[in-house]
Motif scaffolding. Structure first.
Motif, PDB file in Angstrom:
ATOM      1  N   UNK A  23      35.101  48.964  45.311  1.00 52.61           N
ATOM      2  CA  UNK A  23      34.551  47.643  44.979  1.00 52.61           C
ATOM      3  C   UNK A  23      35.557  46.559  45.358  1.00 52.61           C
ATOM      4  N   UNK A  24      36.821  46.762  44.983  1.00 56.22           N
ATOM      5  CA  UNK A  24      37.848  45.784  45.325  1.00 56.22           C
ATOM      6  C   UNK A  24      37.976  45.639  46.841  1.00 56.22           C
ATOM      7  N   UNK A  25      37.875  46.750  47.569  1.00 56.10           N
ATOM      8  CA  UNK A  25      38.004  46.710  49.028  1.00 56.10           C
ATOM      9  C   UNK A  25      36.793  46.057  49.688  1.00 56.10           C
ATOM     10  N   UNK A  26      35.623  46.153  49.062  1.00 56.02           N
ATOM     11  CA  UNK A  26      34.401  45.609  49.637  1.00 56.02           C
ATOM     12  C   UNK A  26      34.402  44.086  49.645  1.00 56.02           C
ATOM     13  N   UNK A  27      34.875  43.500  48.557  1.00 58.63           N
ATOM     14  CA  UNK A  27      34.900  42.046  48.463  1.00 58.63           C
ATOM     15  C   UNK A  27      36.122  41.514  49.191  1.00 58.63           C
ATOM     16  N   UNK A  28      35.889  40.507  49.988  1.00 58.96           N
ATOM     17  CA  UNK A  28      37.003  39.896  50.703  1.00 58.96           C
ATOM     18  C   UNK A  28      37.503  38.711  49.894  1.00 58.96           C
ATOM     19  N   UNK A  29      38.787  38.679  49.690  1.00 54.33           N
ATOM     20  CA  UNK A  29      39.382  37.547  48.991  1.00 54.33           C
ATOM     21  C   UNK A  29      39.362  36.347  49.923  1.00 54.33           C
ATOM     22  N   UNK A  30      39.090  35.233  49.348  1.00 49.38           N
ATOM     23  CA  UNK A  30      39.044  34.001  50.130  1.00 49.38           C
ATOM     24  C   UNK A  30      39.154  32.812  49.202  1.00 49.38           C
ATOM     25  N   UNK A  31      38.681  31.705  49.659  1.00 49.46           N
ATOM     26  CA  UNK A  31      38.769  30.480  48.878  1.00 49.46           C
ATOM     27  C   UNK A  31      37.959  30.569  47.587  1.00 49.46           C
ATOM     28  N   UNK A  32      36.812  31.223  47.645  1.00 44.93           N
ATOM     29  CA  UNK A  32      35.936  31.309  46.483  1.00 44.93           C
ATOM     30  C   UNK A  32      36.206  32.505  45.585  1.00 44.93           C
ATOM     31  N   UNK A  33      36.906  33.510  46.100  1.00 42.85           N
ATOM     32  CA  UNK A  33      37.138  34.729  45.329  1.00 42.85           C
ATOM     33  C   UNK A  33      38.545  35.250  45.556  1.00 42.85           C
ATOM     34  N   UNK A  34      39.241  35.456  44.450  1.00 43.97           N
ATOM     35  CA  UNK A  34      40.566  36.074  44.491  1.00 43.97           C
ATOM     36  C   UNK A  34      40.544  37.260  43.546  1.00 43.97           C
ATOM     37  N   UNK A  35      40.981  38.403  44.046  1.00 43.47           N
ATOM     38  CA  UNK A  35      40.995  39.611  43.231  1.00 43.47           C
ATOM     39  C   UNK A  35      42.393  40.209  43.271  1.00 43.47           C
ATOM     40  N   UNK A  36      42.843  40.668  42.103  1.00 43.78           N
ATOM     41  CA  UNK A  36      44.159  41.292  42.024  1.00 43.78           C
ATOM     42  C   UNK A  36      44.110  42.425  41.015  1.00 43.78           C
ATOM     43  N   UNK A  37      44.927  43.415  41.269  1.00 42.45           N
ATOM     44  CA  UNK A  37      44.975  44.601  40.415  1.00 42.45           C
ATOM     45  C   UNK A  37      46.442  44.868  40.082  1.00 42.45           C
ATOM     46  N   UNK A  38      46.746  44.976  38.793  1.00 40.85           N
ATOM     47  CA  UNK A  38      48.118  45.171  38.346  1.00 40.85           C
ATOM     48  C   UNK A  38      48.185  46.349  37.386  1.00 40.85           C
ATOM     49  N   UNK A  39      49.303  47.042  37.403  1.00 43.87           N
ATOM     50  CA  UNK A  39      49.510  48.073  36.393  1.00 43.87           C
ATOM     51  C   UNK A  39      50.849  47.840  35.717  1.00 43.87           C
ATOM     52  N   UNK A  40      50.884  48.192  34.456  1.00 40.10           N
ATOM     53  CA  UNK A  40      52.034  47.896  33.610  1.00 40.10           C
ATOM     54  C   UNK A  40      53.300  48.608  34.074  1.00 40.10           C
ATOM     55  N   UNK A  41      53.146  49.800  34.601  1.00 43.86           N
ATOM     56  CA  UNK A  41      54.312  50.582  35.018  1.00 43.86           C
ATOM     57  C   UNK A  41      55.069  49.902  36.163  1.00 43.86           C
ATOM     58  N   UNK A  42      54.350  49.390  37.138  1.00 39.67           N
ATOM     59  CA  UNK A  42      54.987  48.807  38.320  1.00 39.67           C
ATOM     60  C   UNK A  42      55.142  47.289  38.275  1.00 39.67           C
ATOM     61  N   UNK A  43      54.347  46.619  37.440  1.00 38.45           N
ATOM     62  CA  UNK A  43      54.369  45.156  37.419  1.00 38.45           C
ATOM     63  C   UNK A  43      54.346  44.605  35.994  1.00 38.45           C
ATOM     64  N   UNK A  44      55.303  44.992  35.152  1.00 43.11           N
ATOM     65  CA  UNK A  44      55.264  44.544  33.751  1.00 43.11           C
ATOM     66  C   UNK A  44      55.398  43.032  33.589  1.00 43.11           C
ATOM     67  N   UNK A  45      56.005  42.370  34.552  1.00 44.93           N
ATOM     68  CA  UNK A  45      56.188  40.918  34.451  1.00 44.93           C
ATOM     69  C   UNK A  45      54.858  40.168  34.443  1.00 44.93           C
ATOM     70  N   UNK A  46      53.852  40.700  35.110  1.00 43.22           N
ATOM     71  CA  UNK A  46      52.523  40.065  35.140  1.00 43.22           C
ATOM     72  C   UNK A  46      51.926  40.027  33.735  1.00 43.22           C
TER      73      UNK A  46
END
Length: 64
Positions: A23-46
């Motif tokens: 699903x994340x790969x299907x949608x293209x990020x652009x001006x109208x849509x921004x998608x991000x995926x974070x996990x606590x193990x690798x990106x705790x600062x987020x």
């Protein structure tokens, strides 16, 4: 629109995670849509930007 997925840890391989990745790969990020995926193990600062999520994770760890 901005969609952010905050994962507790790197998920184990499952059909659900495969579908979510597609699903994340299907949608293209652009001006109208921004998608991000974070996990606590690798990106705790987020997670510092989302104290309510951190609190939920702490409660969950307490009950496990």
């Amino acid at each position: 629109m901005k969609i952010e997925l905050l994962e507790e840890d790197i998920p184990e391989f499952s059909n659900e995670m495969m579908i979510l990745t597609q699903v994340f790969a299907t949608f293209k990020c652009g001006e109208d849509l921004q998608m991000a995926r974070y996990n606590f193990k690798n990106q705790p600062e987020i997670f510092q930007n989302y104290p309510q999520v951190t609190q939920m994770l702490e409660k969950r760890m307490f009950y496990l």
